[in-house]
Write an enzyme that holds these catalytic residues in place. Structure first.
Site, mmCIF file in Angstrom:
data_model
loop_
_atom_site.group_PDB
_atom_site.id
_atom_site.type_symbol
_atom_site.label_atom_id
_atom_site.label_comp_id
_atom_site.label_asym_id
_atom_site.label_seq_id
_atom_site.Cartn_x
_atom_site.Cartn_y
_atom_site.Cartn_z
ATOM 1 N N SER A 144 0.857 -1.181 0.000
ATOM 2 C CA SER A 144 0.000 0.000 0.000
ATOM 3 C C SER A 144 0.893 1.231 0.000
ATOM 4 O O SER A 144 1.695 1.426 0.922
ATOM 5 C CB SER A 144 -0.904 -0.014 1.234
ATOM 6 O OG SER A 144 -1.741 1.127 1.258
ATOM 7 N N LYS A 170 -1.154 -1.178 -4.414
ATOM 8 C CA LYS A 170 -2.344 -0.395 -4.067
ATOM 9 C C LYS A 170 -1.947 1.056 -3.862
ATOM 10 O O LYS A 170 -1.026 1.364 -3.111
ATOM 11 C CB LYS A 170 -3.004 -0.945 -2.800
ATOM 12 C CG LYS A 170 -4.331 -0.250 -2.486
ATOM 13 C CD LYS A 170 -5.053 -0.907 -1.323
ATOM 14 C CE LYS A 170 -4.508 -0.458 0.011
ATOM 15 N NZ LYS A 170 -5.343 -0.941 1.134
ATOM 16 N N LYS A 172 -3.028 4.807 -2.672
ATOM 17 C CA LYS A 172 -3.964 5.650 -1.946
ATOM 18 C C LYS A 172 -4.313 6.849 -2.829
ATOM 19 O O LYS A 172 -3.420 7.457 -3.456
ATOM 20 C CB LYS A 172 -3.365 6.126 -0.623
ATOM 21 C CG LYS A 172 -3.074 5.021 0.376
ATOM 22 C CD LYS A 172 -4.345 4.464 0.980
ATOM 23 C CE LYS A 172 -4.033 3.490 2.109
ATOM 24 N NZ LYS A 172 -5.268 3.000 2.787
ATOM 25 N N ASP A 198 -7.243 2.900 -3.302
ATOM 26 C CA ASP A 198 -7.947 2.944 -2.020
ATOM 27 C C ASP A 198 -8.215 4.398 -1.675
ATOM 28 O O ASP A 198 -7.285 5.185 -1.508
ATOM 29 C CB ASP A 198 -7.100 2.281 -0.933
ATOM 30 C CG ASP A 198 -7.808 2.227 0.415
ATOM 31 O OD1 ASP A 198 -8.987 2.611 0.496
ATOM 32 O OD2 ASP A 198 -7.167 1.789 1.392
ATOM 33 N N GLU A 223 -11.118 0.477 -3.675
ATOM 34 C CA GLU A 223 -11.447 0.189 -2.283
ATOM 35 C C GLU A 223 -12.084 1.400 -1.599
ATOM 36 O O GLU A 223 -11.562 2.504 -1.661
ATOM 37 C CB GLU A 223 -10.175 -0.225 -1.530
ATOM 38 C CG GLU A 223 -10.430 -0.693 -0.112
ATOM 39 C CD GLU A 223 -9.161 -1.167 0.575
ATOM 40 O OE1 GLU A 223 -9.225 -1.466 1.787
ATOM 41 O OE2 GLU A 223 -8.091 -1.227 -0.078
ATOM 42 N N ASP A 248 -14.136 -1.940 2.820
ATOM 43 C CA ASP A 248 -13.240 -2.054 3.970
ATOM 44 C C ASP A 248 -13.959 -1.489 5.191
ATOM 45 O O ASP A 248 -14.595 -2.232 5.946
ATOM 46 C CB ASP A 248 -11.942 -1.293 3.670
ATOM 47 C CG ASP A 248 -10.976 -1.203 4.850
ATOM 48 O OD1 ASP A 248 -11.272 -1.751 5.930
ATOM 49 O OD2 ASP A 248 -9.916 -0.570 4.709
ATOM 50 N N LYS A 272 -10.233 -6.983 7.907
ATOM 51 C CA LYS A 272 -9.257 -6.602 8.930
ATOM 52 C C LYS A 272 -9.801 -7.096 10.268
ATOM 53 O O LYS A 272 -10.841 -6.603 10.732
ATOM 54 C CB LYS A 272 -9.054 -5.089 8.963
ATOM 55 C CG LYS A 272 -8.383 -4.526 7.713
ATOM 56 C CD LYS A 272 -8.289 -3.014 7.794
ATOM 57 C CE LYS A 272 -7.602 -2.440 6.547
ATOM 58 N NZ LYS A 272 -7.650 -0.958 6.536
ATOM 59 N N GLY A 300 -4.041 -4.108 6.195
ATOM 60 C CA GLY A 300 -3.165 -3.780 7.312
ATOM 61 C C GLY A 300 -3.554 -2.474 7.968
ATOM 62 O O GLY A 300 -4.223 -1.625 7.368
#
Length: 393
Positions: A144, A170, A172, A198, A223, A248, A272, A300
């Site tokens: 990430s 991934k 952000k 995400d 995401e 998520d 998670k 995570g």
């Protein structure tokens, strides 16, 4: 040991807060993290054995309502008294015990509940992954990457990640740091690399035309683009996108997962365990998704190596088919809190520690002691009904 190898009686719980600096700042749409305030728990069985667990709550209520301070209070005042000195027949019973007539605080509940799973594995001399039904010996790992200042800077990070072996990249994103950034990474990496984005709830349905532009980049998933409590609007958005939505923050329970599936609010779930209240709910969501054909993966929360041990064990379950955010220790920390530190091989997988009972890593007590800024001990009630607790630092 009792005749039931999974029967547990926790006589003492020690809480510690450590301050663990990140190798570099990690930026998402809701803020920047440079240092993790981490709560560690050490649970002591009545026979003297012990295990560590971790609370993943952050410093501020920006990912969820919980923080390390609210979780500390919830554990010391309400949750630990429910389990200290109580005999439970199996770790799967702890979630119900902690949830009865108790709303919210899933990260606090998860820290205690997952500790019972780790303790059960240690007492039974089983690897945690085997105790929960894990079947994978190695789990596929993604990275990430936080929000960067420019597309070029993001491309540089993404290329380095691929070279290191990560099997999913991934990115952000947030408004203003999205389309041009993703386009640059896709152009640089080509079509063969799995890329996901995400948003951490940075968008609304007013941004639907912008979000539809992401379909052009053949992404593995988008995401959590919309609000953290939302299921309905995600369903409306998913109908307008070809890219799968992964939820998520919205998935906080088995019921929420069922709602997502029934309403078509997404096609992937990020499990998670800290977010959903622990292993019992995580396993239930995993099993539901397996039956429903919904792939899952393990995200995570900037955990130390203690929390990472639980994530790796969970990700060994059969329906964790997509790369998780299970980066090795050196991705975030100059020096982790455990030995051995978590590592990743050249093919982008992390080994499940099946050769060691319990959580599979040993806390580095010198490191933990050096970083501890708060410490509290909670003790089971005496026979006369009284209990004691002590705190330092």
């Amino acid at each position: 040991m009792t005749s039931n190898p999974l029967s547990l009686n926790v006589a003492r719980i020690e809480l510690r807060e450590v301050r663990l600096p990140l190798r570099e700042p990690f930026r998402i749409s809701s803020g920047v993290c440079t240092e993790r305030r981490i709560m560690l728990l050490q649970l002591f069985h009545a026979d003297g054995s012990s295990v560590w667990s971790e609370c993943v709550a952050g410093e501020e209520p920006n990912y969820t309502e919980e923080t390390i301070d609210t979780a500390w209070y919830a554990i010391t005042q309400w949750l630990a008294p429910r389990v200290l000195g109580q005999t439970v027949d199996a770790p799967g019973s702890v979630s119900r015990l902690l949830s009865r007539n108790f709303r919210g605080h899933p990260m606090a509940r998860a820290a205690v509940e997952m500790g019972f799973w780790g303790l059960a594995a240690a007492v039974a001399r089983l690897p945690l992954a085997r105790l929960i039904g894990g079947v994978q010996e190695r789990v596929v790992t993604g990275i990430s990457i936080g929000i960067q200042e420019s597309p070029a800077a993001l491309v540089e990070r993404a290329q380095a990640a691929v070279a290191e072996g990560y099997q999913k990249v991934k990115l952000k994103i947030q408004p203003g740091s999205d389309i041009a950034f993703v386009h640059a990474v896709r152009a640089a990496l080509g079509e063969d690399v799995d890329i996901a984005v995400d948003a951490n709830s940075a968008y609304t349905l007013n941004d639907v035309n912008l979000l539809k532009q992401l379909d052009a980049f053949a992404l593995l998933m988008i995401e959590q683009p919309l609000g953290p409590d939302d299921i309905v609007r995600h369903a409306e958005l998913q109908r307008q996108l070809t890219t799968p939505i992964c939820l998520d923050e919205s998935i906080i329970s088995l019921d929420r997962a069922e709602d997502m599936i029934n309403m078509g609010s997404g096609r992937i779930i990020n499990i998670k365990p800290g977010r959903v209240g622990g292993f019992a709910t995580s396993i239930a969501i995993h099993d539901l998704c397996l039956q429903s054909g919904i792939p899952v993966w393990c995200g995570g929360m900037l955990e130390s190596g203690v929390g990472r041990a639980y994530n790796v064990a969970l990700a060994s379950l059969p329906n964790f088919t997509l790369p998780g955010d299970l980066s090795p220790s050196h991705r975030y920390w100059e020096r982790d809190l455990v030995t051995p530190e978590w590592t990743m091989d050249a093919s982008g997988t992390v080994g499940v520690p099946l050769d060691r009972p319990g959580i599979g890593v040993t806390p580095d007590m010198d490191r933990i002691d050096d970083l501890t800024v708060r410490h509290e001990t909670l003790i089971a009630p005496r026979s006369d009904g009284t209990s004691t607790g002590s705190s330092s630092l």
